[in-house]
Write a protein that holds these residues in place. Structure first.
Motif, mmCIF file in Angstrom:
data_model
loop_
_atom_site.group_PDB
_atom_site.id
_atom_site.type_symbol
_atom_site.label_atom_id
_atom_site.label_comp_id
_atom_site.label_asym_id
_atom_site.label_seq_id
_atom_site.Cartn_x
_atom_site.Cartn_y
_atom_site.Cartn_z
ATOM 1 N N GLU A 166 -25.730 -22.781 -0.371
ATOM 2 C CA GLU A 166 -25.620 -22.849 -1.823
ATOM 3 C C GLU A 166 -24.192 -22.695 -2.347
ATOM 4 O O GLU A 166 -23.736 -23.543 -3.126
ATOM 5 C CB GLU A 166 -26.547 -21.825 -2.478
ATOM 6 N N PRO A 167 -23.432 -21.658 -1.990
ATOM 7 C CA PRO A 167 -22.093 -21.540 -2.575
ATOM 8 C C PRO A 167 -21.179 -22.709 -2.213
ATOM 9 O O PRO A 167 -20.431 -23.209 -3.057
ATOM 10 C CB PRO A 167 -21.569 -20.216 -2.008
ATOM 11 N N GLY A 168 -21.237 -23.149 -0.963
ATOM 12 C CA GLY A 168 -20.360 -24.238 -0.547
ATOM 13 C C GLY A 168 -20.659 -25.536 -1.260
ATOM 14 O O GLY A 168 -19.752 -26.243 -1.725
ATOM 15 N N HIS A 169 -21.941 -25.876 -1.364
ATOM 16 C CA HIS A 169 -22.297 -27.130 -2.020
ATOM 17 C C HIS A 169 -22.155 -27.029 -3.532
ATOM 18 O O HIS A 169 -21.846 -28.030 -4.198
ATOM 19 C CB HIS A 169 -23.704 -27.543 -1.611
ATOM 20 N N ALA A 170 -22.350 -25.839 -4.097
ATOM 21 C CA ALA A 170 -22.086 -25.668 -5.523
ATOM 22 C C ALA A 170 -20.598 -25.860 -5.816
ATOM 23 O O ALA A 170 -20.221 -26.484 -6.824
ATOM 24 C CB ALA A 170 -22.540 -24.283 -5.974
ATOM 25 N N MET A 171 -19.755 -25.336 -4.935
ATOM 26 C CA MET A 171 -18.316 -25.500 -5.107
ATOM 27 C C MET A 171 -17.928 -26.982 -5.027
ATOM 28 O O MET A 171 -17.168 -27.494 -5.858
ATOM 29 C CB MET A 171 -17.585 -24.702 -4.014
ATOM 30 N N ALA A 172 -18.485 -27.674 -4.031
ATOM 31 C CA ALA A 172 -18.154 -29.091 -3.848
ATOM 32 C C ALA A 172 -18.672 -29.934 -5.012
ATOM 33 O O ALA A 172 -17.967 -30.823 -5.511
ATOM 34 C CB ALA A 172 -18.731 -29.593 -2.526
ATOM 35 N N SER A 173 -19.902 -29.670 -5.459
ATOM 36 C CA SER A 173 -20.453 -30.429 -6.586
ATOM 37 C C SER A 173 -19.650 -30.180 -7.853
ATOM 38 O O SER A 173 -19.430 -31.099 -8.664
ATOM 39 C CB SER A 173 -21.921 -30.058 -6.805
ATOM 40 N N THR A 174 -19.211 -28.941 -8.053
ATOM 41 C CA THR A 174 -18.376 -28.631 -9.212
ATOM 42 C C THR A 174 -17.083 -29.433 -9.177
ATOM 43 O O THR A 174 -16.643 -29.974 -10.209
ATOM 44 C CB THR A 174 -18.071 -27.126 -9.263
ATOM 45 N N LEU A 175 -16.481 -29.539 -8.011
ATOM 46 C CA LEU A 175 -15.254 -30.324 -7.884
ATOM 47 C C LEU A 175 -15.506 -31.801 -8.192
ATOM 48 O O LEU A 175 -14.726 -32.432 -8.919
ATOM 49 C CB LEU A 175 -14.677 -30.179 -6.471
ATOM 50 N N VAL A 176 -16.605 -32.351 -7.662
ATOM 51 C CA VAL A 176 -16.921 -33.754 -7.944
ATOM 52 C C VAL A 176 -17.126 -33.949 -9.447
ATOM 53 O O VAL A 176 -16.649 -34.930 -10.037
ATOM 54 C CB VAL A 176 -18.167 -34.210 -7.168
ATOM 55 N N GLY A 177 -17.831 -33.011 -10.071
ATOM 56 C CA GLY A 177 -18.036 -33.101 -11.508
ATOM 57 C C GLY A 177 -16.731 -33.046 -12.279
ATOM 58 O O GLY A 177 -16.504 -33.844 -13.197
#
Length: 403
Positions: free
Chosen positions: A245-256
């Motif tokens: 969860e934290p890693g993919h939330a971080m990555a999705s936030t960056l893409v956004g």
């Protein structure tokens, strides 16, 4: 069982894993609580229905069929009553805000800086594999007491467990359509036990401040520990969901943020906006997209749908977070939208135990990244692809910057 709408009967696991949003957008309009044959269960797709079921006394937690096959019993996400209370009393103390505040910076910042030092002078990086996932798994791995396990191995474990957990397709008889899809996770679990069992042997005799050591000892009579077979299913939950969860939330936030250059620049210039950016990132692409379930304890009706006792309902929080009745233009990433509550961490007494921890891992990870590489840009020569229906995040994120 089949649905009353033929198009629902034709939904495939492949389209859900590649891009579940079009299917779920149609479900929210035409059948917000519907039986999906390929999943072998009902699916709740709107924010109101998800929240209603998650907090209703007429429902209790249940693990999905594929989740049960992956984790075994008793996993904290799929039990109720005294066992759930005991498992939450086992895992919750280390994740309370006042406890997390005590050590989170000292834990995560050195990890983030160590991974940044590997590529900050290179001018390019694939941030999912080189930063977001490693920071996430290393932070939780060290908290659990798994310092001896490499970050690459932890990433390998959660990817294999994820493929197994989301191998949810069933036929008309309720049998898995891809029974071989569990093989890699079965092998990973054997490897996990071979590595963790000696650590448990030591923690039984020599308790320390690691989370797993506390799981063994806390709340137990003197001289007794919880049985390792009792805690392993919850450990597998952590090695998948809590590491992912934290890693993919971080990555999705960056893409956004990359999709809104003005907002990206604003967040880099004002680090105080990072928590808001993360919250929007988790709403926009919820890392735990549709991986939790409830079961009705009696005949009941929800949203005009009769649910017999024993009906399993998947809580599609990723769909709920794109509900047009709650959010304007929900498919767009936008940190300026009103800060309404989202359901990325679930609701009710089975809401995620690691909300505070996960948010702060993301916050620190992005603070360190933006401080080290403020001129970060997405490499437009590579597309960003997302994958997953149960758990979802970008498979890669190529970036460049001037050194």
């Amino acid at each position: 069982m089949t649905s009353t709408m033929s198009w629902i009967d034709d939904i495939t696991m492949t389209e859900l894993e590649r891009n579940p949003y079009p299917v779920y957008e149609r479900l929210r309009v035409e059948a917000p609580l519907a039986y999906i044959p390929i999943l072998g269960s009902y699916v709740a797709t709107t924010a109101d229905i998800c929240r209603t079921i998650a907090t209703s006394p007429d429902f209790e937690a249940v693990i999905t069929k594929a989740g049960g096959r992956t984790f075994g019993h008793p996993a904290v996400i799929g039990v109720n009553g005294a066992i759930h209370e005991d498992l939450r009393s086992m895992v919750d103390p280390a994740l309370q805000p006042q406890e997390v505040d005590r050590w989170i910076d000292d834990l995560v910042r050195p990890i983030a800086r160590r991974y940044l030092s590997d590529f900050e002078d290179v001018g390019r990086a694939e941030l999912v594999a080189q930063y977001c996932e490693p920071v996430s798994v290393r932070a939780l791995g060290d908290l659990l007491g798994l310092q001896s396990v490499s970050s690459d191995k932890l990433r390998e474990w959660f990817h294999k467990l994820s493929v197994s957990f989301t191998n949810a397709g069933v036929d008309e008889n309720g049998e898995f359509t891809n029974p071989d899809g569990f093989a890699e996770a079965d092998a990973a679990k054997l490897e996990i036990q071979s590595i963790v069992n000696p650590l448990i042997d030591n923690w039984i005799e020599n308790p320390d401040d690691s989370a797993i050591s506390h799981w063994l000892h806390d709340g137990m009579p003197d001289g007794q520990t919880r049985d390792r077979d009792y805690i392993y299913p919850t450990l597998y939950v952590y090695l998948l969901g809590a590491m992912q969860e934290p890693g993919h939330a971080m990555a999705s936030t960056l893409v956004g943020l990359f999709s809104r250059p003005d907002q990206f620049e604003q967040v880099v210039d004002e680090p105080g906006l990072i928590p808001r950016a993360i919250s929007e990132g988790m709403r926009w692409t919820s890392p735990i997209w549709s991986a939790t379930a409830r079961i009705s304890t009696k005949d009941t009706e929800v949203a005009g749908v009769d649910l017999p006792a024993g009906s399993v309902v998947l809580m599609s929080y990723g769909s709920a977070n794109h509900d047009h009745s709650v959010y304007e233009a929900p498919s767009e990433y936008d940190i300026t939208r009103p800060p309404l509550p989202h359901l990325a961490f679930g609701a009710g007494n089975h809401a995620c135990a690691g909300i505070y921890f996960a948010n702060h891992v993301c916050r620190i990870g992005l603070e360190e990244l933006f401080e080290s590489i403020p001129n970060l840009e997405r490499d437009d020569s590579s597309d960003v692809e997302f994958w997953g229906w149960g758990f979802r995040g970008p498979t890669s994120l190529h970036t460049v910057w001037e050194v």
